[in-house]
Design a protein around this motif. Structure first.
Motif, PDB file in Angstrom:
ATOM      1  N   HIS A 142       0.832  -1.206   0.000  1.00 28.64           N
ATOM      2  CA  HIS A 142       0.000   0.000   0.000  1.00 28.64           C
ATOM      3  C   HIS A 142       0.867   1.257   0.000  1.00 28.64           C
ATOM      4  N   SER A 146       0.888   4.292  -2.759  1.00 28.37           N
ATOM      5  CA  SER A 146       0.717   5.709  -2.441  1.00 28.37           C
ATOM      6  C   SER A 146       1.847   6.518  -3.067  1.00 28.37           C
ATOM      7  N   GLU A 149       1.303   6.970  -6.685  1.00 29.15           N
ATOM      8  CA  GLU A 149       0.246   7.932  -6.945  1.00 29.15           C
ATOM      9  C   GLU A 149       0.769   9.362  -6.816  1.00 29.15           C
ATOM     10  N   GLU A 150       1.626   9.592  -5.784  1.00 23.23           N
ATOM     11  CA  GLU A 150       2.193  10.931  -5.590  1.00 23.23           C
ATOM     12  C   GLU A 150       3.037  11.348  -6.784  1.00 23.23           C
TER      13      GLU A 150
END
Lengths: 152, 83
Positions: A142, A146, A149-150
């Motif tokens: 996870h 993240s 995605e950033e």
């Protein structure tokens, strides 16, 4: 995009060769193949079973690949993902990206694999000497998702 | 209403839950959860996990007050583990 969810074993080399020949404007092809291991955390694995949600799984992988293609400017993406019973040594997943240049091809494959780990509607069950257990993504997976995605 | 339980939820639910008749008073996702708490407490407890996702007609829905009816397919998805 070539997205396929399949119960059939596949030959990653043949898939990649066919994909590579599909574009003349690609200067780079990067790919990743994930295999079923014969052990995990020091214990033997006899079989892996991957469950899909028919229809939804294919559609969601297409959506994730579309996001990556837009973000990375890839010319084309390929995903082949096995479902059903899988034996050690068999390929589980193939991700390949065609791009004009290598860095974006590598990046597209890495980011799409991170997405697949946490967001593709697939559920893995491992069978070993102590019976079967369902695998869930780790906090590490996870965290990677993240970060991807950033960056995107 | 068609109920779909995936992965470990399917195993906990057992073979008969997807055919279960959901009472017509159930009109929202939270109503369905209340019904499942009565019908199958162990399943409802498993579904209550923070990373559970719900799809209505194959679209992820996060609003518990989302309306559902007889013609809908409601799926409960455990945390995903592809790749």
């Amino acid at each position: 995009m070539r997205i396929r969810v399949t119960e059939e074993a596949f030959d990653p080399g043949a898939e990649v060769t066919a994909f590579a020949g599909s574009r003349r404007d690609a200067g780079a092809l990067a790919n990743f193949v994930g295999y079923c291991r014969d052990e995990t955390r020091g214990k033997p694995v006899q079989e892996l079973f991957i469950e899909q949600y028919p229809g939804f799984t294919q559609k969601e992988i297409e959506r994730l690949a579309g996001e990556v293609a837009r973000a990375q400017g890839t010319l084309d993406l390929m995903v082949v993902h096995r479902v059903g019973p899988i034996r050690p040594g068999e390929a589980i997943v193939l991700v390949a990206a065609l791009h004009a240049h290598r860095n974006q091809a590598f990046e597209a494959v890495r980011v799409l694999m991170d997405y697949l780990k946490t967001d593709a509607p697939l559920w893995k069950r491992e069978t070993g000497p102590d019976g079967a257990r369902w695998i869930e993504p780790t906090d590490h997976d996870h965290a990677r998702r993240s970060r991807a995605e950033e960056k995107a | 209403m068609k109920l779909v339980f995936l992965g470990r939820f399917r195993e906990i639910a057992g073979p008969h839950m997807s055919d279960m008749a959901v009472p017509c008073e159930v009109k929202t996702l939270s109503g369905l959860q209340d019904f499942l708490t009565q019908a199958h407490p162990a399943l409802a407890a498993a579904l209550a996990g923070v990373r559970t996702q719900v799809a209505v007609n194959q679209v992820i829905v996060r609003d518990p007050s989302h309306a559902i009816g007889d013609a809908d397919e409601v799926a409960f998805l455990p945390p995903m583990s592809g790749g």
